[in-house]
Write an enzyme that holds these catalytic residues in place. Sequence first.
Site, PDB file in Angstrom:
ATOM      1  N   ASP A  32       1.875   5.151  -0.086  1.00  0.00           N
ATOM      2  CA  ASP A  32       1.307   6.379   0.445  1.00  0.00           C
ATOM      3  C   ASP A  32       1.611   7.512  -0.520  1.00  0.00           C
ATOM      4  O   ASP A  32       2.649   8.152  -0.446  1.00  0.00           O
ATOM      5  CB  ASP A  32       1.923   6.652   1.823  1.00  0.00           C
ATOM      6  CG  ASP A  32       1.102   7.657   2.600  1.00  0.00           C
ATOM      7  OD1 ASP A  32      -0.026   7.971   2.163  1.00  0.00           O
ATOM      8  OD2 ASP A  32       1.591   8.128   3.640  1.00  0.00           O
TER       9      ASP A  32
ATOM     10  N   LYS B 232       0.872  -1.177   0.000  1.00  0.00           N
ATOM     11  CA  LYS B 232       0.000   0.000   0.000  1.00  0.00           C
ATOM     12  C   LYS B 232       0.909   1.227   0.000  1.00  0.00           C
ATOM     13  O   LYS B 232       1.570   1.513   0.985  1.00  0.00           O
ATOM     14  CB  LYS B 232      -0.886  -0.013   1.244  1.00  0.00           C
ATOM     15  CG  LYS B 232      -1.870   1.112   1.249  1.00  0.00           C
ATOM     16  CD  LYS B 232      -2.784   1.082   2.456  1.00  0.00           C
ATOM     17  CE  LYS B 232      -3.857   2.137   2.304  1.00  0.00           C
ATOM     18  NZ  LYS B 232      -3.325   3.469   1.955  1.00  0.00           N
TER      19      LYS B 232
ATOM     20  N   GLU C 239       3.379   1.576   4.796  1.00  0.00           N
ATOM     21  CA  GLU C 239       2.103   1.815   5.464  1.00  0.00           C
ATOM     22  C   GLU C 239       1.265   0.550   5.651  1.00  0.00           C
ATOM     23  O   GLU C 239       0.423   0.488   6.527  1.00  0.00           O
ATOM     24  CB  GLU C 239       1.323   2.815   4.601  1.00  0.00           C
ATOM     25  CG  GLU C 239       0.300   3.604   5.334  1.00  0.00           C
ATOM     26  CD  GLU C 239      -0.608   4.386   4.392  1.00  0.00           C
ATOM     27  OE1 GLU C 239      -0.476   4.287   3.145  1.00  0.00           O
ATOM     28  OE2 GLU C 239      -1.467   5.082   4.905  1.00  0.00           O
TER      29      GLU C 239
END
Length: 462
Positions: A27, A25, A166
Site C-alpha cells: 500500500d 500487494k 492489504e
Amino acid sequence: MSYRPMLAEPADAPFGGAGWLFEVKWDGIRAIAHVGETLSIMTRNDNDVTHKFPELNELSKLTSKVVLDGEIIVMKGGRPDFQAVAKRVQASKLGDIEREARESPCTYVVFDILEKDGEPLTGRPLSERKAILRESLRDGEHVVVSSYVVGEGEAYYEAAVARGLEGVVAKRLDSPYRAGERSREWLKVKRVRTVDCVVVGYTRGTGNRADTFGALLLGLYDGDKLTFVGRVGTGFTDKSLRELLAAFRPYETAEQQAEAPDVPAGSTWLRPGVVAEVGYQNLTDDDRLRAPRFLRLRTDKAPRDCTIAQVRPVTLEEYNAKRNFSKSPEPVGEGTKPKGGSYVVQEHHARHLHWDLRLERDGVLKSWAVPKGPPEKPGERRLAVAVEDHPLDYGGFEGTIPEGEYGAGTVKIWDRGTYEAGEWGEEKIEFTVHGERLSGPYELVRFRKAGEKNWLLFKKRE
Ligand code: MN
C-alpha cells in the site's frame, strides 16, 4: 522511453496455481524508475517525484541503465502507511522534504524490470524479467527486490493478511508487460474483513426477489443493546435466498429489534436467533458497514457473541510504537476476530522475571505484569501492573525477543484457557478463570496508593 504501469484486475478470492506467482500487494505509491546517467522516478500519472525521495538516489549505486517498476512505501508500526507516503509526495519545500525523509524514510519495493541497457524487456515473459531483475539490482538501504512465491497463492495470501498487509497480487509467469493496460494476467486479491452479525430483520423483495426478500437488516450487540449496522442485499444465490427465508420463520416478530431510522416500511423484524457472516470494507462514521456482502449463515455462533467490538477499530498504537517488528518476532498489533473470552498467562524472562496476565476484552488482550506470578491459593494477593493492550494473537505467542529490543527475553505460555467476566469497572474487575493451571474466581482491585498503573490480584474462595 516513458512507461505507464501495467495494472491488475480484482480477483474474487485467493487462489493458487502452477502458472502463477504471488507477491505482497504493498500500500504505497506506484513508481517507475529510470536509472541511467540521471535518475527519474515517475508516478502512475507521470508526475516526476524524484526530488521528493532523496534517499532513492542510492539506486544509481545499486544498478545501472535500467527501467524499474515498483511501489514506494513508508513502514510505520510494522506495516506500510499510505498516509505517510502521501505526505512525502505532498511536501514541496526543501526543508519539509528533508524532514519528511528523516522522519518517514521510504522503501522502494521493486517487482519488475522494463528495460536494460536500452533494450526493452516488456515482450519477455514475467519469469524471465524476474530473473533479469534479480541479477541487475542489488538491495540497498531503501531499495529491495520484491520476494514472491510460485503456485501456493492461498497460503501466501493467508500469511500476508495475518501480517496485517492489504493482500496479494497474482501474476501469470508467462505474461508480457502490458504498459498502461489493466489485464487479467495480473490479479489483485485484497483482504476483505468479515463480521458475524445478528439478522434482526429483512426488507421486502421486489422483481425476481418478490417471493423472498430484498436485504438483511444487521445488528451487533453493544453491551446489552442491539445496534443497527446496516443492510446487506448482495451475495445471495437463489438457493440461499430460499434457505434464509425458511430459517427466519421461527423468529418473526412484530417488535422492532433495533433503532434504525433508515429501515424501509414493510420490513419484517426477527428476534435474535439467526447469525450471518458478512464481508465488508470498513465501518462508516455513523456505524454502518461499508460495501457489505453476505457470505454465509453461521449456525455455530450464538447471537449474543455478535458484538460491535468485532468492527470497532482496535487501538494498539502504544503496543506497535514500542516494538520494532523487523527485529522482534512478536505479532504486529492489529484488529483480529474475537476468539471469545480468551485468557493466557505468559512467563516472561525479561530483565526482571514476571508473569503477564492477559484477558480478552473489546478485541484486545487487556494485560497486567505480575512480578511474583498469579496467586494460586485463596486469600493470596499479588501486585499486578497494568501494561498496554496487546493484540489477540499475542495469546499464542512464545519466543525470544532479541537483546536491545523492548521486553527483551524469552516468553513462554504458562497457562491458557478461557474466562468469564463479572463486574468490570474502573476500580474493580471480577473474573472466573478456566485454565490448565489456574481455575476459579479472581479479582483485580485498583491499588492507587502504589501508583496509577498498579492493581492487586486476588484469588477468591469458590
Ligand atoms: Mn512482559
